[in-house]
Design an enzyme around this catalytic site. Structure first.
Site, PDB file in Angstrom:
ATOM      1  N   GLY A   1      34.681  46.377  40.274  1.00 40.90           N
ATOM      2  CA  GLY A   1      34.088  45.512  41.297  1.00 40.90           C
ATOM      3  C   GLY A   1      34.590  45.910  42.680  1.00 40.90           C
TER       4      GLY A   1
ATOM      5  N   ARG B   1      31.238  50.462  36.878  1.00 34.02           N
ATOM      6  CA  ARG B   1      32.085  50.259  35.698  1.00 34.02           C
ATOM      7  C   ARG B   1      31.519  51.217  34.648  1.00 34.02           C
ATOM      8  NH1 ARG B   1      34.646  45.306  37.035  1.00 34.02           N
ATOM      9  NH2 ARG B   1      33.292  43.843  38.123  1.00 34.02           N
TER      10      ARG B   1
ATOM     11  N   ASP C   1      40.386  39.702  43.091  1.00 32.99           N
ATOM     12  CA  ASP C   1      41.008  38.722  42.189  1.00 32.99           C
ATOM     13  C   ASP C   1      42.509  38.506  42.409  1.00 32.99           C
ATOM     14  OD1 ASP C   1      38.528  38.490  41.076  1.00 32.99           O
ATOM     15  OD2 ASP C   1      38.993  39.523  39.210  1.00 32.99           O
TER      16      ASP C   1
ATOM     17  N   ARG D   1      37.769  35.897  37.001  1.00 33.90           N
ATOM     18  CA  ARG D   1      37.481  35.778  35.565  1.00 33.90           C
ATOM     19  C   ARG D   1      38.683  35.279  34.777  1.00 33.90           C
ATOM     20  NH1 ARG D   1      34.668  41.410  34.473  1.00 33.90           N
ATOM     21  NH2 ARG D   1      36.176  41.856  36.078  1.00 33.90           N
TER      22      ARG D   1
HETATM   23  O1  F6P Z   1      37.006  41.672  39.285  1.00 33.79           O
HETATM   24  C1  F6P Z   1      36.322  41.317  40.408  1.00 33.79           C
HETATM   25  C2  F6P Z   1      35.170  40.399  40.107  1.00 33.79           C
HETATM   26  O2  F6P Z   1      34.553  40.104  41.328  1.00 33.79           O
HETATM   27  C3  F6P Z   1      35.510  39.132  39.333  1.00 33.79           C
HETATM   28  O3  F6P Z   1      36.053  38.129  40.141  1.00 33.79           O
HETATM   29  C4  F6P Z   1      34.168  38.793  38.739  1.00 33.79           C
HETATM   30  O4  F6P Z   1      34.332  38.052  37.569  1.00 33.79           O
HETATM   31  C5  F6P Z   1      33.571  40.126  38.434  1.00 33.79           C
HETATM   32  O5  F6P Z   1      34.204  41.049  39.296  1.00 33.79           O
HETATM   33  C6  F6P Z   1      32.071  40.211  38.578  1.00 33.79           C
HETATM   34  O6  F6P Z   1      31.664  41.472  38.187  1.00 33.79           O
HETATM   35  P1  F6P Z   1      30.202  42.060  38.384  1.00 33.79           P
HETATM   36  O7  F6P Z   1      29.995  42.323  39.837  1.00 33.79           O
HETATM   37  O8  F6P Z   1      30.197  43.289  37.579  1.00 33.79           O
HETATM   38  O9  F6P Z   1      29.267  41.007  37.891  1.00 33.79           O
END
Ligand code: F6P
Length: 323
Positions: A11, A72, A128, A172
């Site tokens: 992220g 990711r 986070d 999360r």
């Molecule tokens: O790890 C960073 C974060 O922003 C978390 O707070 C959140 O749960 C997650 O990434 C969201 O991920 P994505 O953008 O892949 O939905």
């Protein structure tokens, strides 16, 4: 070390660009070639790699997002994927890496080193703030300021209509964003994954507020709370206290964007230099962080696995100030 690569992964977070800039310019300052790897591990596998110059990072210190893009990568979780990535690095003569990301990125880096021996130094880039080995991660400060700005606005309308708002923030597995927004935004209650709060606790806090002549209330919910997301929690509360006028707002990805705060730009710049110097001095498989305002290196395994506990004083503070 003559040549290194830098990438952003997982992220994105505000300040990643400032960190890339610092890595590139620090490396060039030390006479080291530096390659930008796009889209995190995916770009490493695909060979989406380009040589960076000083001008490649001009005019980005103040910009949110990441010029290197992020992803990711599922393929990097496989042995074959990591082998392909290694071959691509070898082709370019890249001898070390700076990974800017969170726990998933460092888990990958750790396995990569064990399999292929490419040293990696990580810079904690996630909103986070959940990595052991750094008091703050790049982007966290900006994210809580962004969330607070939204919470202040919601409070205005909550107050006009005598409403209860459940506001969901990111995190999360971690309540860092929630607890800090709760204190800064004057929330009546904060729900975080680290401590358990029952629906009865929520109802009692809201009733107590009403008994104290409060006409509106804000409950901050970390997305990873064990009672569910903000909509689920609000639904449960409504079932018990239908007379409350409840609304729900999920702040979502707004927290990940925007110009980085001064704090994040400076933190990112410090960590970028420390990462390059770490690689040059033989550090491998470590995350660079700032603890008590000092730069420290923490083994990836520890940074990923060791719990960074939420400061209990902050939770107590919400309870004391919410009356
Ligand atoms: O790890 C960073 C974060 O922003 C978390 O707070 C959140 O749960 C997650 O990434 C969201 O991920 P994505 O953008 O892949 O939905």
């Amino acid at each position: 070390m003559k040549s290194i690569g830098v990438f952003t992964s997982g992220g994105d977070s505000p300040g990643m660009n400032a960190c890339v800039r610092s890595v590139v310019r620090s490396a060039l300052h030390l006479g080291i070639d530096v390659y930008g790897i796009k889209y995190g591990y995916n770009g490493m596998i695909e060979g989406d790699i380009y040589k960076m110059k000083s001008y490649s990072v001009s005019n980005i210190v103040q910009r949110g997002g990441t010029i290197l893009k992020s992803a990711r990568s599922k393929e990097f979780m496989t042995k074959e994927g990591r082998k392909k990535a290694y071959e691509q690095l070898k082709k370019k003569g890249i001898e070390g890496l700076v990974a800017i990301g969170g726990d998933g990125s460092f888990t990958g880096a750790n396995i990569f080193y064990e399999e292929h021996g490419i040293p990696v130094v990580g810079c904690p880039g996630t909103i986070d703030n959940d990595l052991y080995g750094s008091d703050y991660t790049i982007g966290f400060n900006t994210a809580i300021n962004t969330a607070l700005d939204a919470i202040d606005k919601i409070r205005d309308t909550a107050n006009s209509h005598d409403r209860v708002f459940f506001i969901e923030v990111m995190g999360r597995h971690s309540g860092y964003i929630a607890i800090n927004c709760g204190i800064g935004g004057g929330a009546e209650l904060v729900m975080v994954p680290e401590t358990s709060t029952t629906i009865n606790d929520v109802i009692n806090t809201l009733k107590q507020g009403r008994d104290n002549q409060k006409t509106s209330s804000i409950v901050i919910v970390a997305e990873g709370d064990e009672q569910g997301n903000a909509h689920e929690i609000a639904g449960k509360v409504m079932g018990h206290v239908p007379e409350l006028d409840i609304r729900v707002t999920t702040l979502g990805h707004i927290q990940r964007g925007g110009d980085p705060s001064a704090f994040d730009r400076i933190l990112a710049s410090r960590l970028g230099l420390a990462a390059v110097e770490g690689l040059v001095n033989g550090q491998k498989n470590v995350m660079v962080g700032v603890v008590n305002n000092e730069v420290v290196y923490t083994n990836f395994k520890l940074a990923i696995s060791k719990n960074k506990p939420l400061n209990q004083d902050l939770l107590r503070l919400v309870d004391i100030l919410n009356t």
